[in-house]
Motif scaffolding. Structure first.
Motif, PDB file in Angstrom:
ATOM      1  N   UNK A   1      60.754  49.102  36.234  1.00 41.01           N
ATOM      2  CA  UNK A   1      60.964  50.252  35.330  1.00 41.01           C
ATOM      3  C   UNK A   1      60.743  49.101  34.288  1.00 41.01           C
ATOM      4  N   UNK A   2      61.446  48.129  34.445  1.00 35.40           N
ATOM      5  CA  UNK A   2      61.819  46.842  33.602  1.00 35.40           C
ATOM      6  C   UNK A   2      59.709  46.067  32.831  1.00 35.40           C
ATOM      7  N   UNK A   3      58.845  46.240  33.562  1.00 32.32           N
ATOM      8  CA  UNK A   3      57.933  45.997  32.917  1.00 32.32           C
ATOM      9  C   UNK A   3      57.428  47.474  32.473  1.00 32.32           C
TER      10      UNK A   3
ATOM     11  N   UNK B   1      46.573  55.002  40.443  1.00 33.02           N
ATOM     12  CA  UNK B   1      46.560  54.763  39.253  1.00 33.02           C
ATOM     13  C   UNK B   1      45.883  55.231  38.677  1.00 33.02           C
ATOM     14  N   UNK B   2      44.651  56.364  39.299  1.00 30.82           N
ATOM     15  CA  UNK B   2      43.179  56.940  38.501  1.00 30.82           C
ATOM     16  C   UNK B   2      43.180  58.055  39.251  1.00 30.82           C
ATOM     17  N   UNK B   3      44.446  58.623  40.113  1.00 28.12           N
ATOM     18  CA  UNK B   3      44.920  59.828  39.786  1.00 28.12           C
ATOM     19  C   UNK B   3      43.915  60.612  40.939  1.00 28.12           C
ATOM     20  N   UNK B   4      43.230  59.495  42.402  1.00 27.27           N
ATOM     21  CA  UNK B   4      42.237  60.156  43.028  1.00 27.27           C
ATOM     22  C   UNK B   4      42.471  60.367  44.510  1.00 27.27           C
TER      23      UNK B   4
ATOM     24  N   UNK C   1      52.045  53.356  30.425  1.00 24.65           N
ATOM     25  CA  UNK C   1      53.667  51.828  30.508  1.00 24.65           C
ATOM     26  C   UNK C   1      53.475  52.717  31.302  1.00 24.65           C
ATOM     27  N   UNK C   2      52.058  52.497  32.409  1.00 24.07           N
ATOM     28  CA  UNK C   2      52.665  51.691  33.767  1.00 24.07           C
ATOM     29  C   UNK C   2      52.564  50.464  33.987  1.00 24.07           C
ATOM     30  N   UNK C   3      53.087  50.060  35.282  1.00 24.53           N
ATOM     31  CA  UNK C   3      52.818  49.027  35.702  1.00 24.53           C
ATOM     32  C   UNK C   3      51.462  48.667  36.396  1.00 24.53           C
ATOM     33  N   UNK C   4      51.007  49.409  36.867  1.00 23.66           N
ATOM     34  CA  UNK C   4      49.685  49.223  37.779  1.00 23.66           C
ATOM     35  C   UNK C   4      48.482  49.099  37.032  1.00 23.66           C
ATOM     36  N   UNK C   5      48.534  49.993  35.610  1.00 25.10           N
ATOM     37  CA  UNK C   5      47.996  49.842  34.621  1.00 25.10           C
ATOM     38  C   UNK C   5      48.353  48.448  33.615  1.00 25.10           C
ATOM     39  N   UNK C   6      49.347  48.042  34.163  1.00 23.97           N
ATOM     40  CA  UNK C   6      49.417  46.765  32.885  1.00 23.97           C
ATOM     41  C   UNK C   6      48.830  45.321  34.294  1.00 23.97           C
ATOM     42  N   UNK C   7      49.207  45.347  35.136  1.00 20.54           N
ATOM     43  CA  UNK C   7      47.875  44.836  36.106  1.00 20.54           C
ATOM     44  C   UNK C   7      46.980  44.745  36.145  1.00 20.54           C
ATOM     45  N   UNK C   8      45.961  46.011  35.695  1.00 18.65           N
ATOM     46  CA  UNK C   8      44.426  45.646  35.864  1.00 18.65           C
ATOM     47  C   UNK C   8      43.982  46.118  34.556  1.00 18.65           C
ATOM     48  N   UNK C   9      44.695  45.883  33.558  1.00 12.81           N
ATOM     49  CA  UNK C   9      44.779  45.025  32.151  1.00 12.81           C
ATOM     50  C   UNK C   9      44.607  43.435  32.580  1.00 12.81           C
TER      51      UNK C   9
END
Length: 185
Positions: free
Chosen positions: A3-5, A160-163, A70-78
């Motif tokens: 939530x913080x991230x 993350x990819x909704x698969x 705004x998702x944590x996983x997306x941030x770390x993928x970036x």
């Protein structure tokens, strides 16, 4: 911490002063783990160490501006993509220096030097093959980036990819075959 991230990412996107630094500080330990994995795996012998890779990635993050999710996983993928580009740029710069770069040419009579740089050339070949895959099959390239470069499990990629996990497994196998064919050509 998730939530913080997420909150910090929203603040970065809203251009709240100091939000980028706060996000970097909150994610620093995980970014170091990610950088360590990127430098350790696959013979990536570059002039970068873990700290340099994290900091160079952060500088690119600052220049990048707004985050798409705004998702944590997306941030770390970036972050993983930023680290990949830092590694690729370092390898290219080092190879450019090695091929001239204003230095006086000295011919050596040994093959030792050739073996030192084979890992760097492999990194560039994988990068070029992944770019070609992204042009043909963007989802497959995303699965490879998340699994190989970010170290995500099939379940995390699926979320993350909704698969479904089965789709991720099929995509991973297909991507491995295509990349293998590209690299052997």
């Amino acid at each position: 911490m998730d939530g913080d991230i997420g909150d910090l990412i929203r603040q970065v996107n809203a251009k709240v002063p100091g939000a980028q630094d706060a996000l970097f500080a909150a994610a620093y330990s995980e970014l170091r783990k990610l950088a360590q994995a990127r430098l350790r795996d696959g013979g990536r012998n570059t002039v970068l160490d873990t700290t340099a890779l994290v900091h160079e990635s952060y500088l690119r993050f600052i220049k990048g501006g707004q985050l798409q999710s705004e998702q944590r996983r997306a941030f770390f993928a970036y972050a993983s993509q930023a680290m990949r580009s830092v590694i690729i740029d370092a390898v290219r710069e080092r190879q450019a220096d090695r091929r001239g770069g204003g230095v006086t040419v000295l011919t050596l009579n040994t093959t030792l030097g050739e073996s030192l740089y084979q890992g760097e050339e492999e990194v560039l070949r994988v990068h070029e093959a992944l770019d070609a895959l992204a042009q043909a099959e963007p989802r497959l390239a995303k699965v490879v980036e998340m699994r190989y470069f970010a170290g995500y499990s099939e379940a995390e990629i699926a979320g993350a990819l909704q698969l479904t996990e089965r789709t991720v497994r099929r995509d991973w196998e297909k991507a491995r075959l295509l990349l293998g064919a590209m690299l052997s050509a």
